[in-house]
Design an enzyme around this catalytic site. Structure first.
Site, short mmCIF file in Angstrom:
data_model
loop_
_atom_site.label_atom_id
_atom_site.label_comp_id
_atom_site.label_asym_id
_atom_site.label_seq_id
_atom_site.Cartn_x
_atom_site.Cartn_y
_atom_site.Cartn_z
N GLU A 97 0.84 -1.21 0.00
CA GLU A 97 0.00 0.00 0.00
C GLU A 97 0.87 1.25 0.00
O GLU A 97 2.01 1.22 0.49
CB GLU A 97 -0.89 -0.05 1.26
N ASP A 98 0.36 2.34 -0.54
CA ASP A 98 1.14 3.59 -0.56
C ASP A 98 1.20 4.23 0.82
O ASP A 98 2.27 4.45 1.37
CB ASP A 98 0.62 4.57 -1.61
N ASP A 101 -3.16 5.79 6.71
CA ASP A 101 -3.56 7.02 7.37
C ASP A 101 -4.42 6.64 8.59
O ASP A 101 -3.88 6.27 9.63
CB ASP A 101 -4.32 7.85 6.32
N PHE A 150 -0.66 16.39 3.39
CA PHE A 150 -1.10 15.63 2.23
C PHE A 150 0.05 15.53 1.24
O PHE A 150 0.58 16.54 0.79
CB PHE A 150 -2.31 16.31 1.59
N ARG A 163 1.34 11.90 -10.02
CA ARG A 163 1.80 10.53 -9.77
C ARG A 163 3.19 10.28 -10.34
O ARG A 163 3.91 9.40 -9.87
CB ARG A 163 0.82 9.52 -10.40
P1 IMP Z 1 -6.85 5.18 5.40
O1 IMP Z 1 -7.95 4.22 5.20
O2 IMP Z 1 -7.31 6.41 6.13
O3 IMP Z 1 -5.63 4.58 6.04
O4 IMP Z 1 -6.51 5.75 3.99
C1 IMP Z 1 -5.46 5.36 3.25
C2 IMP Z 1 -5.63 5.84 1.82
O5 IMP Z 1 -5.92 7.26 1.79
C3 IMP Z 1 -4.32 5.68 1.08
O6 IMP Z 1 -4.29 4.47 0.41
C4 IMP Z 1 -4.34 6.84 0.12
O7 IMP Z 1 -4.97 6.43 -1.07
C5 IMP Z 1 -5.18 7.88 0.77
N1 IMP Z 1 -4.32 8.92 1.39
C6 IMP Z 1 -4.08 9.12 2.69
N2 IMP Z 1 -3.23 10.12 2.88
C7 IMP Z 1 -2.91 10.58 1.64
C8 IMP Z 1 -2.02 11.62 1.15
O8 IMP Z 1 -1.35 12.34 1.91
N3 IMP Z 1 -1.96 11.76 -0.20
C9 IMP Z 1 -2.67 10.99 -1.07
N4 IMP Z 1 -3.49 10.01 -0.66
C10 IMP Z 1 -3.61 9.80 0.67
MG MG Z 2 -4.56 4.16 -1.67
#
Ligand code: IMP
Ligand code: MG
Length: 174
Positions: A97-98, A101, A150, A163
Protein backbone atom coordinates in the site's frame (compact mmCIF):
# COMPACT_ATOMS: atom_id res chain seq x y z
CA UNK A 1 -0.70 24.05 -9.71
CA UNK A 2 -0.67 23.70 -5.94
CA UNK A 3 2.37 24.86 -3.97
CA UNK A 4 4.42 22.01 -2.63
CA UNK A 5 7.48 21.31 -0.53
CA UNK A 6 9.93 18.42 -0.90
CA UNK A 7 9.50 15.81 1.84
CA UNK A 8 11.48 12.79 0.64
CA UNK A 9 13.99 12.92 -2.22
CA UNK A 10 14.98 10.11 -4.60
CA UNK A 11 17.76 8.89 -2.31
CA UNK A 12 15.51 8.77 0.77
CA UNK A 13 12.97 6.75 -1.18
CA UNK A 14 15.57 4.43 -2.70
CA UNK A 15 17.11 3.71 0.72
CA UNK A 16 13.70 3.08 2.30
CA UNK A 17 12.54 0.74 -0.48
CA UNK A 18 15.78 -1.22 -0.49
CA UNK A 19 15.74 -1.66 3.27
CA UNK A 20 12.15 -2.94 3.14
CA UNK A 21 13.11 -5.26 0.25
CA UNK A 22 16.01 -6.63 2.27
CA UNK A 23 13.73 -7.49 5.22
CA UNK A 24 11.16 -9.13 2.94
CA UNK A 25 13.92 -11.13 1.23
CA UNK A 26 15.14 -12.37 4.63
CA UNK A 27 11.66 -13.23 5.91
CA UNK A 28 10.50 -15.19 2.85
CA UNK A 29 13.85 -16.51 1.53
CA UNK A 30 13.43 -19.74 -0.41
CA UNK A 31 9.65 -19.51 -0.23
CA UNK A 32 6.84 -18.06 -2.28
CA UNK A 33 5.06 -14.75 -1.88
CA UNK A 34 1.96 -13.26 -3.48
CA UNK A 35 2.40 -9.49 -3.52
CA UNK A 36 -0.88 -7.60 -3.78
CA UNK A 37 -0.60 -4.01 -5.01
CA UNK A 38 -3.36 -1.63 -3.95
CA UNK A 39 -4.02 0.49 -7.03
CA UNK A 40 -3.44 3.11 -8.05
CA UNK A 41 -1.23 4.76 -5.44
CA UNK A 42 1.13 1.84 -4.77
CA UNK A 43 2.03 1.01 -8.37
CA UNK A 44 5.39 2.83 -8.46
CA UNK A 45 6.41 1.54 -5.02
CA UNK A 46 5.41 -2.01 -5.98
CA UNK A 47 7.38 -1.93 -9.23
CA UNK A 48 10.56 -0.74 -7.50
CA UNK A 49 10.08 -3.07 -4.54
CA UNK A 50 9.65 -6.34 -6.46
CA UNK A 51 12.87 -5.69 -8.37
CA UNK A 52 14.87 -5.35 -5.14
CA UNK A 53 13.64 -8.59 -3.53
CA UNK A 54 16.00 -11.53 -3.91
CA UNK A 55 15.66 -15.26 -3.37
CA UNK A 56 11.87 -15.30 -3.13
CA UNK A 57 9.44 -16.76 -5.67
CA UNK A 58 7.27 -13.67 -6.28
CA UNK A 59 3.82 -13.55 -7.85
CA UNK A 60 1.89 -10.29 -8.26
CA UNK A 61 -1.75 -9.32 -8.22
CA UNK A 62 -3.65 -6.02 -8.13
CA UNK A 63 -6.74 -4.71 -6.37
CA UNK A 64 -8.73 -1.50 -6.48
CA UNK A 65 -10.43 -0.42 -3.24
CA UNK A 66 -13.00 2.35 -3.00
CA UNK A 67 -12.13 5.31 -0.86
CA UNK A 68 -14.82 5.79 1.74
CA UNK A 69 -16.78 9.04 2.15
CA UNK A 70 -17.42 10.75 5.46
CA UNK A 71 -20.76 8.92 5.76
CA UNK A 72 -19.07 5.54 5.88
CA UNK A 73 -15.98 6.46 7.86
CA UNK A 74 -17.26 5.23 11.18
CA UNK A 75 -18.54 1.92 9.83
CA UNK A 76 -15.23 1.40 8.03
CA UNK A 77 -17.14 0.28 4.95
CA UNK A 78 -14.72 -0.07 2.03
CA UNK A 79 -15.63 -1.68 -1.29
CA UNK A 80 -13.46 -3.93 -3.42
CA UNK A 81 -13.85 -2.46 -6.91
CA UNK A 82 -11.38 -4.88 -8.51
CA UNK A 83 -10.65 -8.11 -6.69
CA UNK A 84 -7.64 -10.44 -6.89
CA UNK A 85 -7.38 -12.59 -10.01
CA UNK A 86 -5.83 -15.52 -8.14
CA UNK A 87 -6.94 -17.61 -5.16
CA UNK A 88 -4.83 -17.11 -2.02
CA UNK A 89 -5.80 -20.11 0.10
CA UNK A 90 -2.67 -21.58 1.68
CA UNK A 91 -0.41 -18.85 0.30
CA UNK A 92 1.75 -16.12 1.82
CA UNK A 93 0.23 -12.75 0.94
CA UNK A 94 1.82 -9.33 1.27
CA UNK A 95 -0.41 -6.28 0.81
CA UNK A 96 1.54 -3.39 -0.74
CA UNK A 97 0.00 0.00 0.00
CA UNK A 98 1.14 3.59 -0.56
CA UNK A 99 -0.03 5.27 2.65
CA UNK A 100 -1.65 4.13 5.87
CA UNK A 101 -3.56 7.02 7.37
CA UNK A 102 -6.59 6.19 9.59
CA UNK A 103 -5.95 2.51 8.85
CA UNK A 104 -9.59 1.89 7.92
CA UNK A 105 -8.90 0.81 4.33
CA UNK A 106 -6.27 -1.77 5.19
CA UNK A 107 -8.00 -3.12 8.27
CA UNK A 108 -11.05 -3.84 6.14
CA UNK A 109 -9.02 -5.36 3.29
CA UNK A 110 -6.79 -7.51 5.49
CA UNK A 111 -9.86 -8.93 7.26
CA UNK A 112 -11.39 -9.75 3.87
CA UNK A 113 -8.27 -11.61 2.76
CA UNK A 114 -8.00 -13.54 6.05
CA UNK A 115 -11.42 -15.07 5.38
CA UNK A 116 -9.96 -16.77 2.30
CA UNK A 117 -7.66 -18.84 4.52
CA UNK A 118 -4.23 -17.75 3.28
CA UNK A 119 -1.14 -19.14 5.01
CA UNK A 120 -0.26 -15.59 6.11
CA UNK A 121 -1.16 -11.97 5.39
CA UNK A 122 1.28 -9.14 6.06
CA UNK A 123 1.22 -5.46 5.23
CA UNK A 124 3.91 -3.36 3.59
CA UNK A 125 3.36 0.42 3.43
CA UNK A 126 5.57 3.00 1.83
CA UNK A 127 4.36 5.77 4.15
CA UNK A 128 3.02 5.59 7.69
CA UNK A 129 1.00 8.48 9.12
CA UNK A 130 1.00 6.83 12.53
CA UNK A 131 -0.41 9.73 14.52
CA UNK A 132 -3.55 9.78 12.39
CA UNK A 133 -4.53 6.18 13.10
CA UNK A 134 -8.19 5.57 14.06
CA UNK A 135 -8.22 1.77 14.02
CA UNK A 136 -5.54 -0.59 15.22
CA UNK A 137 -3.61 -2.27 12.46
CA UNK A 138 -0.18 -3.86 12.49
CA UNK A 139 2.18 -2.75 9.72
CA UNK A 140 4.82 -5.40 9.11
CA UNK A 141 7.06 -3.34 6.82
CA UNK A 142 7.17 0.47 6.67
CA UNK A 143 9.29 2.53 4.31
CA UNK A 144 9.01 6.05 5.71
CA UNK A 145 7.10 7.74 8.51
CA UNK A 146 5.53 11.17 8.38
CA UNK A 147 3.32 13.48 10.42
CA UNK A 148 0.27 15.31 9.18
CA UNK A 149 0.04 16.71 5.67
CA UNK A 150 -1.10 15.63 2.23
CA UNK A 151 1.59 14.14 0.02
CA UNK A 152 1.94 13.51 -3.71
CA UNK A 153 4.46 11.95 -6.07
CA UNK A 154 6.05 8.50 -6.49
CA UNK A 155 2.67 7.12 -7.58
CA UNK A 156 0.61 9.10 -5.07
CA UNK A 157 -1.90 11.61 -6.39
CA UNK A 158 -3.98 14.63 -5.60
CA UNK A 159 -7.02 14.47 -7.89
CA UNK A 160 -5.06 12.17 -10.23
CA UNK A 161 -2.18 14.67 -10.58
CA UNK A 162 1.52 14.34 -9.69
CA UNK A 163 1.80 10.53 -9.77
CA UNK A 164 4.83 10.78 -12.07
CA UNK A 165 7.00 12.89 -9.74
CA UNK A 166 10.06 10.86 -8.69
CA UNK A 167 10.12 12.43 -5.20
CA UNK A 168 7.48 12.75 -2.45
CA UNK A 169 6.15 16.27 -1.89
CA UNK A 170 3.80 17.82 0.67
CA UNK A 171 1.05 20.08 -0.64
CA UNK A 172 1.30 23.48 1.04
CA UNK A 173 -1.94 25.34 1.63
CA UNK A 174 -1.77 29.02 0.86
P1 IMP B 1 -6.85 5.18 5.40
O1 IMP B 1 -7.95 4.22 5.20
O2 IMP B 1 -7.31 6.41 6.13
O3 IMP B 1 -5.63 4.58 6.04
O4 IMP B 1 -6.51 5.75 3.99
C1 IMP B 1 -5.46 5.36 3.25
C2 IMP B 1 -5.63 5.84 1.82
O5 IMP B 1 -5.92 7.26 1.79
C3 IMP B 1 -4.32 5.68 1.08
O6 IMP B 1 -4.29 4.47 0.41
C4 IMP B 1 -4.34 6.84 0.12
O7 IMP B 1 -4.97 6.43 -1.07
C5 IMP B 1 -5.18 7.88 0.77
N1 IMP B 1 -4.32 8.92 1.39
C6 IMP B 1 -4.08 9.12 2.69
N2 IMP B 1 -3.23 10.12 2.88
C7 IMP B 1 -2.91 10.58 1.64
C8 IMP B 1 -2.02 11.62 1.15
O8 IMP B 1 -1.35 12.34 1.91
N3 IMP B 1 -1.96 11.76 -0.20
C9 IMP B 1 -2.67 10.99 -1.07
N4 IMP B 1 -3.49 10.01 -0.66
C10 IMP B 1 -3.61 9.80 0.67
MG1 MG C 1 -4.56 4.16 -1.67
Amino acid sequence: MAKKKLLFGKDDIHDAVSSVAEKISEDYRGGELMMVCVLKGAFVFMSDLIRMIEGVDIHVDFVVLSSYGSATTTSGEVKVLKDLDSPIEGRNVLIVEDIVDTGITLKFFKDQLLRRKPKSVKICALLDKKERREVEIELDYVGLSMQDGFVVGYGIDCDENYRNLPEIWVIVED
